[in-house]
Design an enzyme around this catalytic site. Structure first.
Site, PDB file in Angstrom:
ATOM      1  N   GLY A  35       0.966  -0.975   0.082  1.00  0.00           N
ATOM      2  CA  GLY A  35       0.022   0.015   0.065  1.00  0.00           C
ATOM      3  C   GLY A  35       1.068   1.166  -0.124  1.00  0.00           C
ATOM      4  N   ALA A  36       1.974   1.131  -0.660  1.00  0.00           N
ATOM      5  CA  ALA A  36       3.143   2.179  -0.631  1.00  0.00           C
ATOM      6  C   ALA A  36       2.785   3.221  -1.460  1.00  0.00           C
ATOM      7  CB  ALA A  36       4.363   1.325  -1.244  1.00  0.00           C
ATOM      8  N   GLY A  39      -1.872   7.693   0.881  1.00  0.00           N
ATOM      9  CA  GLY A  39      -1.743   8.562   1.781  1.00  0.00           C
ATOM     10  C   GLY A  39      -0.735   8.551   3.096  1.00  0.00           C
ATOM     11  N   ASP A  61       2.026  -1.718  -4.661  1.00  0.00           N
ATOM     12  CA  ASP A  61       0.560  -1.052  -4.500  1.00  0.00           C
ATOM     13  C   ASP A  61      -0.023  -1.409  -6.043  1.00  0.00           C
ATOM     14  OD1 ASP A  61      -1.880   0.361  -3.763  1.00  0.00           O
ATOM     15  OD2 ASP A  61      -0.612   1.824  -2.813  1.00  0.00           O
ATOM     16  N   ARG A 115     -13.579   4.158  12.031  1.00  0.00           N
ATOM     17  CA  ARG A 115     -12.907   3.142  11.619  1.00  0.00           C
ATOM     18  C   ARG A 115     -13.583   1.858  11.260  1.00  0.00           C
ATOM     19  NH1 ARG A 115      -9.852   5.681  15.766  1.00  0.00           N
ATOM     20  NH2 ARG A 115      -7.936   6.656  15.083  1.00  0.00           N
ATOM     21  N   ARG A 181      -0.243  10.641  20.375  1.00  0.00           N
ATOM     22  CA  ARG A 181      -1.204  11.682  20.300  1.00  0.00           C
ATOM     23  C   ARG A 181      -1.503  11.861  22.105  1.00  0.00           C
ATOM     24  NH1 ARG A 181      -5.552   9.230  16.158  1.00  0.00           N
ATOM     25  NH2 ARG A 181      -4.960  10.586  14.353  1.00  0.00           N
ATOM     26  N   HIS A 205      -7.886  -0.237  19.049  1.00  0.00           N
ATOM     27  CA  HIS A 205      -7.644   1.309  18.101  1.00  0.00           C
ATOM     28  C   HIS A 205      -8.579   1.880  17.641  1.00  0.00           C
ATOM     29  CE1 HIS A 205      -5.009   3.805  15.886  1.00  0.00           C
ATOM     30  NE2 HIS A 205      -5.355   3.394  14.709  1.00  0.00           N
TER      31      HIS A 205
END
Length: 341
Positions: A35-36, A39, A61, A115, A181, A205
């Site tokens: 998935g390179a 984003g 990808d 998500r 975060r 997550h």
């Protein structure tokens, strides 16, 4: 697009781009990013190019990976970068001989989405990549970034089991952004230094499954200020989705967090001791409640997971958050497991 769509020993810049021009000899590894072109994948790949423990960077990808490889391949560090497309067995070539496989592939969140809303699309992507990885590089360490992590990691496990190569110590859900975060947002409230704040984040997550243990970081907050901070850590991704107005989600901070987790895994693989991260792994901590995966502090080793640490002493407020998280986690894990069953 197919792509979009990981404490105490952490020094931000050095952890991600350690001694890029060092002449010190050390073992280096092949890392594959699936998935390179997306984003997260693009900045993640760039950060990995800066890591001196990466000797070969394989980017895959359905579109764009060769271009990303050509671009970051100009960065003057020693690792070799190759981009692969789906044709001519590109995925197999990218995975062949990989020591670490990072999966940020999938679709991004849009305003109003959680998500979990990504499950319908991303579940099949993760399943298929897991099958390929299990067949091609069964001894690799797998770092799953693709959301919803609470479900995609169980999917990855089930797929590896189908291939007959699942090793619990080798599979990680990347929850590092929650820790990033937590330290940053807490520092803004307490006027402390973010890089010196180590706030364990346990659970999962996604939303209410994210449980920051402020008390273990020596942070004493109560009432509305505490509640607001906890909520911001749990739902911080929504800020970015809203600010980008439909143009994406938290890609850059996620790439940073993914690179940090990858760096920690690579440091441990190279023999460094005492490397810890909070990460979503197959865990014994709440198996008696039917919860097979849980994020907590994990000491990493040459074989992946070395020690899974218990949650430890928490206050009543954190206990109440954990209770809610466990209920949500069980549903998400089951959903992922049933997808491949």
């Amino acid at each position: 697009m197919f792509a979009k769509v990981a404490f105490k020993n952490f020094t931000p810049l050095k952890s991600i781009a350690p001694r890029s021009f060092s002449t010190t000899s050390s073992r280096a590894f092949k890392v594959a990013v699936l998935g390179a072109g997306g984003g997260i994948g693009q900045p993640l790949s760039m950060l990995l190019k800066l890591n001196d423990k990466v000797s070969e960077l394989a980017l895959f990808d359905i579109r764009g990976a060769p271009g990303v490889a050509a671009d970051i391949g100009h960065i003057n560090t020693t690792s070799n970068v190759v981009g692969y497309a789906p044709d001519d067995k590109g995925l197999e070539k990218a995975l062949n001989g990989a020591d670490v496989v990072i999966i940020p592939a999938g679709v991004p969140r849009k305003p109003g989405m959680t998500r979990d809303d990504l499950f319908a699309t991303n579940a099949s992507i993760v399943r298929d990549l897991a099958f390929a990885a299990g067949e091609t590089c069964p001894e690799a360490k797998y770092l799953v970034v693709t959301n919803p992590v609470n479900s995609t990691v169980p999917i990855f496990k089930k797929a590896l089991e189908r291939v007959g190569v699942h090793q619990p110590k080798h599979l990680f859900g990347v929850t590092t952004l929650d820790s990033v975060r937590a330290s940053r947002f807490t520092s803004q409230v307490t006027n402390g230094k973010a890089e010196l704040l180590h706030i364990p984040v346990v659970g999962g997550h996604s939303g209410a499954t994210i449980v920051p243990l402020l008390s273990q970081g020596g942070v004493e907050l109560t009432g509305e200020k505490r509640d607001a901070l906890i909520h911001r850590i749990q739902f911080g991704g929504d800020e970015v989705v809203k600010a980008k107005a439909g143009a994406g989600s938290a890609t850059l901070s996620m790439a940073y967090a993914g690179a940090r987790m990858a760096s920690s895994v690579l440091r441990a693989l190279a023999g460094e001791s005492g490397v810890e991260e909070c990460t979503f792994v197959e865990s014994p901590l709440y198996k008696d409640q039917g919860i097979d995966f849980f994020a907590s502090r994990v000491t990493l080793g040459k074989d992946g997971v070395d020690t899974i640490h218990p949650v430890g002493k928490i206050n009543d407020y954190e206990e109440s958050l954990l209770k809610v998280a466990l209920g949500e986690l069980k549903k998400s894990i089951t959903k992922g497991e049933q997808f491949v069953a």
